[in-house]
Scaffold this motif. Structure first.
Motif, short mmCIF file in Angstrom:
data_model
loop_
_atom_site.label_atom_id
_atom_site.label_comp_id
_atom_site.label_asym_id
_atom_site.label_seq_id
_atom_site.Cartn_x
_atom_site.Cartn_y
_atom_site.Cartn_z
N ILE A 138 0.75 -1.18 -0.21
CA ILE A 138 0.15 0.08 0.11
C ILE A 138 0.80 1.21 -0.10
O ILE A 138 1.85 1.11 0.80
N LYS A 139 0.53 2.13 -0.81
CA LYS A 139 1.11 3.75 -0.93
C LYS A 139 0.30 4.61 -0.50
O LYS A 139 -0.85 4.55 -0.65
N VAL A 140 0.88 5.47 0.34
CA VAL A 140 0.07 6.73 0.81
C VAL A 140 0.49 7.99 -0.02
O VAL A 140 1.50 8.02 -0.28
N VAL A 141 -0.67 8.46 -0.65
CA VAL A 141 -0.13 9.33 -1.68
C VAL A 141 -0.85 10.74 -1.50
O VAL A 141 -1.84 10.88 -0.83
N ASP A 142 -0.26 11.60 -1.88
CA ASP A 142 -0.68 13.30 -1.64
C ASP A 142 -1.77 13.53 -2.74
O ASP A 142 -1.94 12.87 -3.69
N ASP A 143 -2.23 14.64 -2.51
CA ASP A 143 -3.09 15.30 -3.45
C ASP A 143 -2.64 15.44 -5.02
O ASP A 143 -3.10 15.86 -5.92
N GLN A 144 -1.25 15.50 -4.93
CA GLN A 144 -0.47 15.39 -6.37
C GLN A 144 -0.21 14.60 -6.92
O GLN A 144 0.42 14.36 -8.16
N GLY A 145 -0.60 13.31 -6.37
CA GLY A 145 -0.13 11.88 -6.94
C GLY A 145 1.08 11.57 -6.41
O GLY A 145 1.49 10.36 -7.06
N ARG A 146 1.81 12.13 -5.59
CA ARG A 146 3.10 11.67 -5.21
C ARG A 146 3.02 10.73 -3.90
O ARG A 146 2.42 11.22 -3.00
N ILE A 147 3.92 9.69 -3.81
CA ILE A 147 4.02 8.69 -3.03
C ILE A 147 4.62 9.45 -1.74
O ILE A 147 5.74 10.00 -2.11
N GLN A 148 3.90 9.41 -0.64
CA GLN A 148 4.63 9.70 0.76
C GLN A 148 5.04 8.76 1.51
O GLN A 148 6.13 9.11 2.30
N LYS A 149 4.61 7.49 1.67
CA LYS A 149 5.12 6.62 2.56
C LYS A 149 4.70 5.20 2.15
O LYS A 149 3.76 5.12 1.41
N THR A 150 5.29 4.35 2.59
CA THR A 150 4.67 2.90 2.43
C THR A 150 4.61 2.25 3.72
O THR A 150 5.49 1.87 4.45
N PRO A 151 3.46 1.85 4.30
CA PRO A 151 3.11 1.55 5.62
C PRO A 151 3.55 -0.19 5.55
O PRO A 151 3.61 -0.51 4.46
#
Length: 233
Positions: A138-151
């Motif tokens: 699972i990838k956590v993504v910001d509103d620009q479509g950029r990956i922020q972290k991988t839980p």
């Protein structure tokens, strides 16, 4: 005796349907019929509250006549959201209800075994969710479509229904949610907001929610597999 609430008030927008998706045909029966048959076959469920829009009630009543269930079923008018619908369902519970299961009508592949497991869990937990471990990364993504972290996948679970709760406690959670203006997508989230414990009960891989036409096709395959006679070894 376990009391079961079935939210069934939604419109199948992602299904591309102009009607309640629980009316759609699945191997010769409406989706809702499969959910009700599983509840009927489960042990301990003694009352069902079917929450829907009144315009669907004639259809629901015909389904109930066709199924001839032994378990009493009460039709309950739903709200604008799932949260409002469950709130209405909780107000309609019989006075003696202590534990309640909430199960989405669109999860029509839940087995009696899963429902039995959740009924048993009501004796152990004041709040729980049927769930399965997440298999995908699972990838956590910001509103620009950029990956922020991988839980860390080992701590991630995909929530399903049934979800089970102490009836009085859940009513109180809904009242507080309404007074605070909280908007949540499942009942467990209200418990979480109020820092009440919610446990995991093992769900089922096949307990999918019918949301898109592809889900409907998959459900057909799962049911056909279940109905295929097993050849002895």
């Amino acid at each position: 005796m376990t009391h079961l609430l079935i939210p069934a008030a939604g419109i199948g927008k992602r299904m591309g349907s102009d009607q309640n998706k629980l009316r759609l045909d699945l191997l010769g029966k409406p989706l809702l019929a499969w959910t009700l048959m599983a509840a009927e076959a489960a042990e301990g469920i003694g009352w069902i509250g079917l929450i829907g829009q009144p315009l669907d009630f004639p259809t629901w009543m015909q389904i109930l006549r066709d199924l001839a269930l032994r378990t009493p079923v009460e039709l309950i008018a739903g709200g604008r959201t799932r949260q409002e619908s469950v709130y209405n369902g909780l107000q309609a519970l019989p006075a003696e209800a202590e534990g309640v299961l909430i199960h989405d009508g669109a999860r029509c592949l839940a087995t009696p075994t899963l429902l039995n497991r959740c009924t048993a869990a009501l004796h152990t937990y004041e709040g729980f969710v049927a769930a399965i471990p997440v298999k995908d990364t699972i990838k956590v993504v910001d509103d620009q479509g950029r990956i922020q972290k991988t839980p860390n996948r080992s701590s991630l679970w995909a929530a399903q229904t049934p979800q089970g709760f102490n009836a009085d406690q859940l009513r109180d959670c809904h009242e507080q949610g309404r007074s605070q203006g909280w908007q949540v997508t499942d009942d467990a989230a209200l418990y979480e907001r109020l820092h009440l414990p919610v446990h995991i009960v093992e769900g089922e891989e096949t307990n999918i929610k019918i949301t898109t036409p592809a889900d409907l096709k998959l459900a057909e395959l799962i049911l056909q597999e279940r109905q295929t006679p097993r050849t002895p070894n």
